[in-house]
Design a protein around this motif. Structure first.
Motif, PDB file in Angstrom:
ATOM      1  N   TYR A   1      26.811 -43.605  -4.728  1.00 17.06           N
ATOM      2  CA  TYR A   1      27.401 -42.278  -4.937  1.00 17.06           C
ATOM      3  C   TYR A   1      26.332 -41.186  -4.991  1.00 17.06           C
ATOM      4  CZ  TYR A   1      31.610 -44.936  -5.924  1.00 17.06           C
ATOM      5  OH  TYR A   1      32.685 -45.792  -5.816  1.00 17.06           O
TER       6      TYR A   1
ATOM      7  N   LYS B   1      32.223 -40.613 -10.301  1.00 23.47           N
ATOM      8  CA  LYS B   1      32.081 -42.019  -9.904  1.00 23.47           C
ATOM      9  C   LYS B   1      30.674 -42.525 -10.201  1.00 23.47           C
ATOM     10  CE  LYS B   1      35.660 -42.081  -6.325  1.00 23.47           C
ATOM     11  NZ  LYS B   1      35.964 -42.148  -4.869  1.00 23.47           N
TER      12      LYS B   1
ATOM     13  N   LEU C   1      32.616 -37.467  -6.673  1.00 26.77           N
ATOM     14  CA  LEU C   1      31.426 -38.298  -6.490  1.00 26.77           C
ATOM     15  C   LEU C   1      30.572 -38.333  -7.750  1.00 26.77           C
ATOM     16  CD1 LEU C   1      30.362 -37.292  -2.863  1.00 26.77           C
ATOM     17  CD2 LEU C   1      31.290 -39.494  -3.607  1.00 26.77           C
TER      18      LEU C   1
END
Length: 258
Positions: A205, A192, A189
């Motif tokens: 995210y 991202k 996460l």
């Protein structure tokens, strides 16, 4: 030793033997420091435009070294305006830190800018390194400097390069984040979020990380997303989101650092 000669030797004795052998072949490390001034003179003579400076303490002992070659000074004008810096350990008898600054050229290649040597990574050492770097290569419009989160680097950039944007290596930030919050999916996460091109993706995210632990979002916001998240960079970083290029130089000179 045991396999080849059938002799069992403990680690400390092996280490001392290696140091003695190295001194026999290369000479004592202290002699190398004594030759720095003459070596720098020869390098400057054979590399026009190079800048090499040595700083000594009040007792005339070595303190800092700064080196940048003339070709690096000239080539910097044609590189992307992003400087990546790091410090790595010197593992010889007297220890110390090797300071490295590099950039990327138009072919996306690693371009070494300058090297320095000091006793440790502290405010004085980094400020001396950055001061000499700026005097040697000058400034650039929209300059970015990328590093890890070492406090002395941040302090030196504020003092010497107040006009530059100080970005953080996302890999180092990820490692710090995971040490503080060991939760599943955090690794993916975070990357991202850091690599998102659009603010909506970034917020998505960040919300997912916050659902894992609300403190994660506050931790990252306190550092400043503009320093590590691609979609929020205030200046172009040319996809240089990590300090990998300077780590590559550190690896290339590993044998010399021994």
């Amino acid at each position: 030793m045991k396999k080849v000669l059938g002799v069992t030797v403990n680690y400390q004795k092996s280490w001392r033997a290696m140091q003695n052998a190295r001194d026999e072949v290369l000479g004592p490390a202290s002699d190398s420091y004594a030759l720095l001034s003459s070596n720098c003179h020869v390098l400057k003579t054979n590399n026009p435009g190079s800048v090499m400076k040595i700083m000594k303490d009040s007792e005339n002992r070595f303190k800092f070294l700064f080196v940048t070659y003339g070709v690096s000074i000239e080539g910097w004008k044609h590189c992307r305006p992003v400087i990546v810096v790091d410090g790595t350990f010197l593992n010889a008898k007297h220890g110390g830190i090797l300071f490295v600054a590099c950039a990327k050229d138009g072919n996306n290649g690693i371009f070494p800018l300058a090297f320095g040597v000091g006793e440790s990574e502290n405010n004085e050492a980094w400020e001396w390194f950055f001061t000499n770097l700026k005097e040697a290569i000058g400034g650039r419009e929209e300059l970015c400097i990328v590093s890890n989160r070492h406090l002395s680097i941040a302090n030196a950039i504020k003092r010497v390069y107040p006009e530059a944007h100080h970005g953080i290596c996302m890999h180092h930030l990820k490692e710090n984040l995971i040490k503080c919050y060991m939760v599943a999916r955090l690794h993916d996460l975070f990357f991202k979020a850091a690599r998102s091109y659009h603010h909506s993706e970034f917020e998505k995210y960040m919300s997912e990380m916050s659902s894992l632990n609300p403190k994660i979002k506050y931790y990252l916001l306190e550092i400043g997303p503009g320093r590590w998240a691609r979609c929020l960079y205030p200046r172009r970083r040319y996809n240089i989101q990590t300090s990998n290029i300077v780590e590559s130089i550190n690896s290339a000179v590993k044998e010399a650092r021994e």
